[in-house]
Design a protein around this motif. Structure first.
Motif, PDB file in Angstrom:
ATOM      1  N   ARG A 127      -6.120   5.006  -1.846  1.00 25.97           N
ATOM      2  CA  ARG A 127      -4.878   5.549  -1.295  1.00 25.97           C
ATOM      3  C   ARG A 127      -4.737   7.038  -1.586  1.00 25.97           C
ATOM      4  N   PHE A 128      -5.174   7.479  -2.768  1.00 23.52           N
ATOM      5  CA  PHE A 128      -5.090   8.913  -3.084  1.00 23.52           C
ATOM      6  C   PHE A 128      -6.031   9.704  -2.186  1.00 23.52           C
ATOM      7  N   LYS A 180       1.931   9.972  -5.290  1.00 22.95           N
ATOM      8  CA  LYS A 180       2.479  11.283  -4.929  1.00 22.95           C
ATOM      9  C   LYS A 180       3.540  11.735  -5.930  1.00 22.95           C
ATOM     10  N   GLN A 223      -7.028   8.876   0.792  1.00 26.01           N
ATOM     11  CA  GLN A 223      -6.442   8.874   2.132  1.00 26.01           C
ATOM     12  C   GLN A 223      -5.258   9.831   2.232  1.00 26.01           C
ATOM     13  N   ALA A 224      -4.481   9.935   1.153  1.00 26.19           N
ATOM     14  CA  ALA A 224      -3.333  10.845   1.158  1.00 26.19           C
ATOM     15  C   ALA A 224      -3.790  12.297   1.306  1.00 26.19           C
ATOM     16  N   SER A 271      -3.347  -0.309   7.146  1.00 23.31           N
ATOM     17  CA  SER A 271      -3.449  -0.315   5.684  1.00 23.31           C
ATOM     18  C   SER A 271      -3.453  -1.723   5.095  1.00 23.31           C
ATOM     19  N   THR A 278       0.978   4.489  -2.666  1.00 20.28           N
ATOM     20  CA  THR A 278       0.865   5.888  -2.247  1.00 20.28           C
ATOM     21  C   THR A 278       2.060   6.701  -2.726  1.00 20.28           C
ATOM     22  N   SER A 296       0.823  -1.214   0.000  1.00 21.72           N
ATOM     23  CA  SER A 296       0.000   0.000   0.000  1.00 21.72           C
ATOM     24  C   SER A 296       0.852   1.257   0.000  1.00 21.72           C
ATOM     25  N   SER A 297       1.922   1.257   0.779  1.00 20.15           N
ATOM     26  CA  SER A 297       2.774   2.444   0.833  1.00 20.15           C
ATOM     27  C   SER A 297       3.467   2.689  -0.503  1.00 20.15           C
TER      28      SER A 297
END
Length: 291
Positions: A151-152, A83, A154-155, A247, A79, A75-76
């Motif tokens: 994920r976007f 980004k 959540q970011a 996550s 993300t 997941s990271s």
């Protein structure tokens, strides 16, 4: 690729962000435009992995997948890639089906507004670190898109919270400075930490200032605020988050438990305990709903 969007460890870049924050309390909200503390500094991606060594991703259903061998950074990685490739704006279609002029571009607040080319680039770079199970590529790609959307979102939610915390800290610094200088700290109640216009002074490292300003303007819109408030209310009425998965999906937690159990299957009740109680299933339940 620009230094701002570099994917992999670079000491020079990391040092730049380490030294870029300096608090100078004042009566204005003009602050350093970059912060490395409080989770707003750059994330570092894992380097590409030789194909034979890449963990295999297998979907379990439309919402969950597992990796073999077990990996915690799936997941990271998604993300970080989002980004690194955040386009900032897009050009929607007008009533004639043509893209609006560049000066009418709209800020991107949802992953589906990323261009198809950018989304494909993100997926391709993800597949330099992981690989999809043979014969399940289409299912994996669909699931990847769903997870990227999540994920976007959540970011951006995280950056809103970080901006509010930075604003609160800035206000406290102003109060402390004025108390030292005047002996009496005036009220700063006119600074509403929930007002997105005041977040403009605290952009995250991965969003250019002009794009961050546009996002803050979007979040300031009354209709957007109403939708956001209703969504928050719905989450609260639903009992909020009632698990402790973080996550990682329940399936991934189960996979980890089987590995810990020397390959022997584990009971679903034990999995529930692990994913809904703190201290790895030995502490309190996440909330009353989980209990």
């Amino acid at each position: 690729m620009s230094r701002r969007h570099r994917h992999y460890p670079d000491p020079e870049v990391e040092d730049h962000f380490e030294d870029s924050t300096q608090d100078e309390p004042s009566n204005s909200l003009v602050t350093s435009t970059k912060e490395s503390k409080g989770g707003r500094g750059p994330n570092v991606l894992m380097a590409p992995v030789p194909e034979k060594d890449r963990a295999v991703i297998t979907p379990l259903n439309k919402d969950a997948w597992i990796t073999n061998p077990m990996k915690k950074n799936v997941s990271s990685t998604i993300t970080c890639l989002i980004k690194a490739h955040y386009p900032g704006t897009y050009r929607p279609l007008d009533k004639h089906g043509k893209q609006v002029p560049e000066d009418e571009a709209v800020v991107i607040a949802h992953y589906h507004n990323f261009s198809a080319h950018t989304r494909i680039t993100i997926l391709k770079e993800f597949l330099l670190c992981f690989k999809f199970a043979d014969g399940r590529e289409e299912d994996c790609a669909r699931l990847f898109y769903r997870k990227a959307v999540e994920r976007f979102s959540q970011a951006l939610s995280h950056e809103k919270s970080e901006a509010k915390r930075s604003l609160e800290k800035h206000i406290e610094n102003m109060r402390a400075t004025e108390l030292q200088q005047d002996g009496d700290a005036p009220s700063h109640d006119d600074f509403d930490v929930d007002e997105p216009q005041l977040w403009k002074a605290f952009p995250p490292y991965w969003i250019e200032q002009k794009w961050w300003d546009m996002l803050c303007d979007l979040w300031s819109d009354e209709n957007v605020k109403k939708v956001s408030a209703q969504n928050s209310k719905n989450r609260m009425e639903g009992g909020g988050v009632h698990h402790t998965c973080g996550s990682r999906s329940v399936a991934m937690h189960k996979q980890a438990m089987i590995i810990e159990n020397a390959g022997t299957d584990v009971d679903d009740i034990d999995v529930f305990e692990r994913t809904h109680r703190h201290a790895k299933g030995k502490g309190q339940y996440a909330n009353k709903k989980a209990e």
